[in-house]
Design a protein around this motif. Sequence first.
Motif, PDB file in Angstrom:
ATOM      1  N   THR A 193      43.395  38.391  35.813  1.00  0.00           N
ATOM      2  CA  THR A 193      41.993  37.948  35.929  1.00  0.00           C
ATOM      3  C   THR A 193      41.810  36.434  36.057  1.00  0.00           C
ATOM      4  OG1 THR A 193      41.751  37.879  33.509  1.00  0.00           O
ATOM      5  CG2 THR A 193      41.199  39.958  34.621  1.00  0.00           C
ATOM      6  N   HIS A 194      42.874  35.670  36.328  1.00  0.00           N
ATOM      7  CA  HIS A 194      42.718  34.217  36.303  1.00  0.00           C
ATOM      8  C   HIS A 194      41.906  33.667  37.472  1.00  0.00           C
ATOM      9  CE1 HIS A 194      46.372  34.406  38.920  1.00  0.00           C
ATOM     10  NE2 HIS A 194      45.949  33.240  39.401  1.00  0.00           N
ATOM     11  N   HIS A 195      41.561  34.525  38.444  1.00  0.00           N
ATOM     12  CA  HIS A 195      40.666  34.091  39.529  1.00  0.00           C
ATOM     13  C   HIS A 195      39.264  34.680  39.379  1.00  0.00           C
ATOM     14  CE1 HIS A 195      43.174  31.619  42.079  1.00  0.00           C
ATOM     15  NE2 HIS A 195      44.156  32.490  41.977  1.00  0.00           N
ATOM     16  N   GLU A 196      38.999  35.314  38.251  1.00  0.00           N
ATOM     17  CA  GLU A 196      37.639  35.779  37.975  1.00  0.00           C
ATOM     18  C   GLU A 196      36.788  34.581  37.547  1.00  0.00           C
ATOM     19  OE1 GLU A 196      36.746  38.734  38.643  1.00  0.00           O
ATOM     20  OE2 GLU A 196      38.548  39.996  38.554  1.00  0.00           O
ATOM     21  N   LYS A 197      35.465  34.710  37.675  1.00  0.00           N
ATOM     22  CA  LYS A 197      34.545  33.622  37.337  1.00  0.00           C
ATOM     23  C   LYS A 197      33.480  34.120  36.363  1.00  0.00           C
ATOM     24  CE  LYS A 197      36.510  30.662  40.172  1.00  0.00           C
ATOM     25  NZ  LYS A 197      37.729  31.437  40.433  1.00  0.00           N
ATOM     26  N   GLU A 198      32.901  33.203  35.628  1.00  0.00           N
ATOM     27  CA  GLU A 198      31.911  33.557  34.613  1.00  0.00           C
ATOM     28  C   GLU A 198      30.739  34.352  35.197  1.00  0.00           C
ATOM     29  OE1 GLU A 198      31.992  32.754  31.096  1.00  0.00           O
ATOM     30  OE2 GLU A 198      34.077  32.500  31.726  1.00  0.00           O
ATOM     31  N   ASP A 199      30.347  34.053  36.430  1.00  0.00           N
ATOM     32  CA  ASP A 199      29.190  34.718  37.036  1.00  0.00           C
ATOM     33  C   ASP A 199      29.559  35.987  37.805  1.00  0.00           C
ATOM     34  OD1 ASP A 199      30.500  33.673  39.223  1.00  0.00           O
ATOM     35  OD2 ASP A 199      28.868  32.361  39.865  1.00  0.00           O
TER      36      ASP A 199
END
Length: 351
Positions: free
Chosen positions: A224-230
Amino acid sequence: MAIVKKFIPIDEVKAGMKTAEVVFNNNGNVLIWEDVVLDELTIERLKSIGVREMAIHIEQPQEISRRAYVDSPERFKLEYTLDLNKTKKMFQTIISGGNLEIEETDTIVESVFQKVDSNRNIIDSINQVRSIDEYTYYHSLNVSMLCMIIGKWLRLDSVHIKNLVKAGLLHDIGKAKVPLEILNKPGKLTESEFAEMKKHSEYGYLLVKNNGSISTEIARAILTHHEKEDGSGYPLGLTGDKLNLYSKIITVADIFDAMTANRVYKRKDTPFKVFELMQHGSFGVLDPIVLNTFLNNVTTYYIGSQVRLNTGEIGIVVFINSSNMSKPVVKVGERYIDTSISNIVRIEEFI
């Protein structure tokens, strides 16, 4: 005796002690810099504004004397090169069809972890010139070190910090499964090539998920290190409430190292340009606590840096404003230039 850093309650701080980290107030403004010898008046002022503990340089018995050579720039560079070669071998084993060799991985993790107090050497290594065609190996090692110091700045315990080192080191291990012609392509990727590149986080997860030496939290952070808060990231489109702390830390470290490095398809940005983009262009994308902790700490290591201005002049950074970290005060000769209020002068290059 060896000098180490230790956090101690403010009531135990005595005149003559030297600060081991910058102290900030709740607004992120600097109260006192690193390596300042304290006096009674300063200690009382820090108490009065609510400082409860601070990092102090303390002498300890020689039983931890190995820190002396770890903190030496020459020793650090030597060990960095050794760790880089081991990281390269780790990737190449998988590229050749082998499995992740966890014992070799743990050797790198231990080597990085022993440098937990080498902030200055770590920041300097991020700024060094790198071989463009070996970007992935440098990046993996640098992200592991950045994750470590972010974890330390967040006051995490040693177990979590060591896990962050491993997660950072392995965050891009899935790129070993991406074709080299895509990974090192000098031009813009096609839509299908970009789709393949984006699979590296899934490939990485599949490489580590069944390894008993790698925790579920680390494996999930790799995924998930390319997931974003939004929720605008990939591969799952998760929002911040679904991401663990390791993932949030890797994301910040990954972006900072990637933007300050030369790539096959772009030249690096100056650290100050990256500060601007991270501070003012990442609302809703990066975790604000992790991001602000990182920026408030890392920017202090750029005070004293030489920069070239767009006027062609060479100057020294003497002050960084926490509200506008990308536009510091620069001393040129006997003049002080506040680039945050100048409409003309800006930093062109970090030297």
